[in-house]
Design an enzyme around this catalytic site. Structure first.
Site, PDB file in Angstrom:
ATOM      1  N   ASP A   1      -2.934   1.149   6.940  1.00 15.08           N
ATOM      2  CA  ASP A   1      -2.004   0.843   5.835  1.00 15.08           C
ATOM      3  C   ASP A   1      -1.568  -0.625   5.876  1.00 15.08           C
ATOM      4  O   ASP A   1      -1.353  -1.250   4.837  1.00 15.08           O
ATOM      5  CB  ASP A   1      -0.767   1.750   5.922  1.00 15.08           C
ATOM      6  CG  ASP A   1      -1.140   3.209   6.059  1.00 15.08           C
ATOM      7  OD1 ASP A   1      -1.376   3.846   5.033  1.00 15.08           O
ATOM      8  OD2 ASP A   1      -1.217   3.672   7.209  1.00 15.08           O
TER       9      ASP A   1
ATOM     10  N   GLU B   1      -1.039  -1.091  -4.943  1.00 18.01           N
ATOM     11  CA  GLU B   1      -2.262  -0.336  -5.187  1.00 18.01           C
ATOM     12  C   GLU B   1      -2.034   0.659  -6.309  1.00 18.01           C
ATOM     13  O   GLU B   1      -1.044   1.393  -6.313  1.00 18.01           O
ATOM     14  CB  GLU B   1      -2.702   0.400  -3.922  1.00 18.01           C
ATOM     15  CG  GLU B   1      -4.036   1.102  -4.108  1.00 18.01           C
ATOM     16  CD  GLU B   1      -4.547   1.720  -2.829  1.00 18.01           C
ATOM     17  OE1 GLU B   1      -5.231   1.025  -2.070  1.00 18.01           O
ATOM     18  OE2 GLU B   1      -4.239   2.905  -2.601  1.00 18.01           O
TER      19      GLU B   1
ATOM     20  N   ASP C   1       0.887  -1.161   0.000  1.00 16.56           N
ATOM     21  CA  ASP C   1       0.000   0.000   0.000  1.00 16.56           C
ATOM     22  C   ASP C   1       0.924   1.208   0.000  1.00 16.56           C
ATOM     23  O   ASP C   1       1.424   1.614   1.048  1.00 16.56           O
ATOM     24  CB  ASP C   1      -0.893  -0.014   1.244  1.00 16.56           C
ATOM     25  CG  ASP C   1      -1.843   1.176   1.288  1.00 16.56           C
ATOM     26  OD1 ASP C   1      -2.303   1.606   0.217  1.00 16.56           O
ATOM     27  OD2 ASP C   1      -2.092   1.682   2.394  1.00 16.56           O
TER      28      ASP C   1
END
Length: 194
Positions: free
Chosen positions: A141, A68, A7
């Site tokens: 996160d 991501e 992430d």
């Protein structure tokens, strides 16, 4: 399949290593959040991310890195840092010959919760449930990185197979086209000689 979920973020970057196969519950190998200070130079912060990604790749030997996909946000500074962190993740994966996949936030949410509009709390709760953790990974996160890895285990492998099949079909079509062109050239050459 061992997947490193990232992430990306310059201030907080989530990392989650998951092992699993489609149709079975995956299990977590490691999870962490790397923090860098906004008071440091960007290059120093990116170097810290690179060193951490390298360490994880060498320690856990993932078969895929799932990152991501960065989307535009209102805060240009945030999206720039996120894009830079994602770029470092892709660079490290390429350096080691590891395939990398980009997943949208809504794709990850849909894979984990069944809804592409799920909130962070729902995603975190489902990650804990899927991985049979006693509590939701914190901060968000960390849960997001694990969600990316789970998403790729469940969805990415079939997408990878489709991509490979399309590449193979394109390769066969290109070879056939070259063979037809070569045969036509040879036929014209024979006709010109006669």
């Amino acid at each position: 399949m061992r997947v490193l979920g990232i992430d990306p973020g310059l201030t907080r970057c989530g990392l989650g290593m998951v092992d699993g196969v489609p149709g079975r519950k995956p299990f977590v190998l490691a999870v962490d959040v790397l923090r860098t200070s906004p008071h440091e130079e960007t290059g120093v912060r990116l170097a810290a991310l690179e060193a951490t990604f390298e360490e994880w790749v060498q320690r856990y030997r993932p078969s895929v890195v799932a990152v991501e996909r960065v989307f535009a946000q209102h805060n240009v500074g945030t999206v720039m840092g996120t894009a830079q962190a994602a770029g470092i993740a892709l660079l490290v994966a390429a350096r080691h010959g590891i395939p990398a996949a980009l997943h949208t936030p809504s794709e990850v949410k849909a894979a984990i919760t069944g809804s592409g509009r799920a909130g962070k709390d729902q995603v975190g709760a489902m990650v804990a449930r899927i991985l049979q953790l006693t509590e939701v990974p914190k901060p968000a996160d960390a849960a997001d990185a694990l969600a990316l890895a789970i998403c790729h285990v469940w969805r990415g492998s079939s997408t990878d197979r489709l991509d490979q099949a399309q590449q193979s079909a394109s390769s066969v079509a290109a070879r056939q086209q070259r063979a037809y062109a070569q045969a036509a050239t040879q036929a014209r050459t024979k006709g010109a000689r006669a």
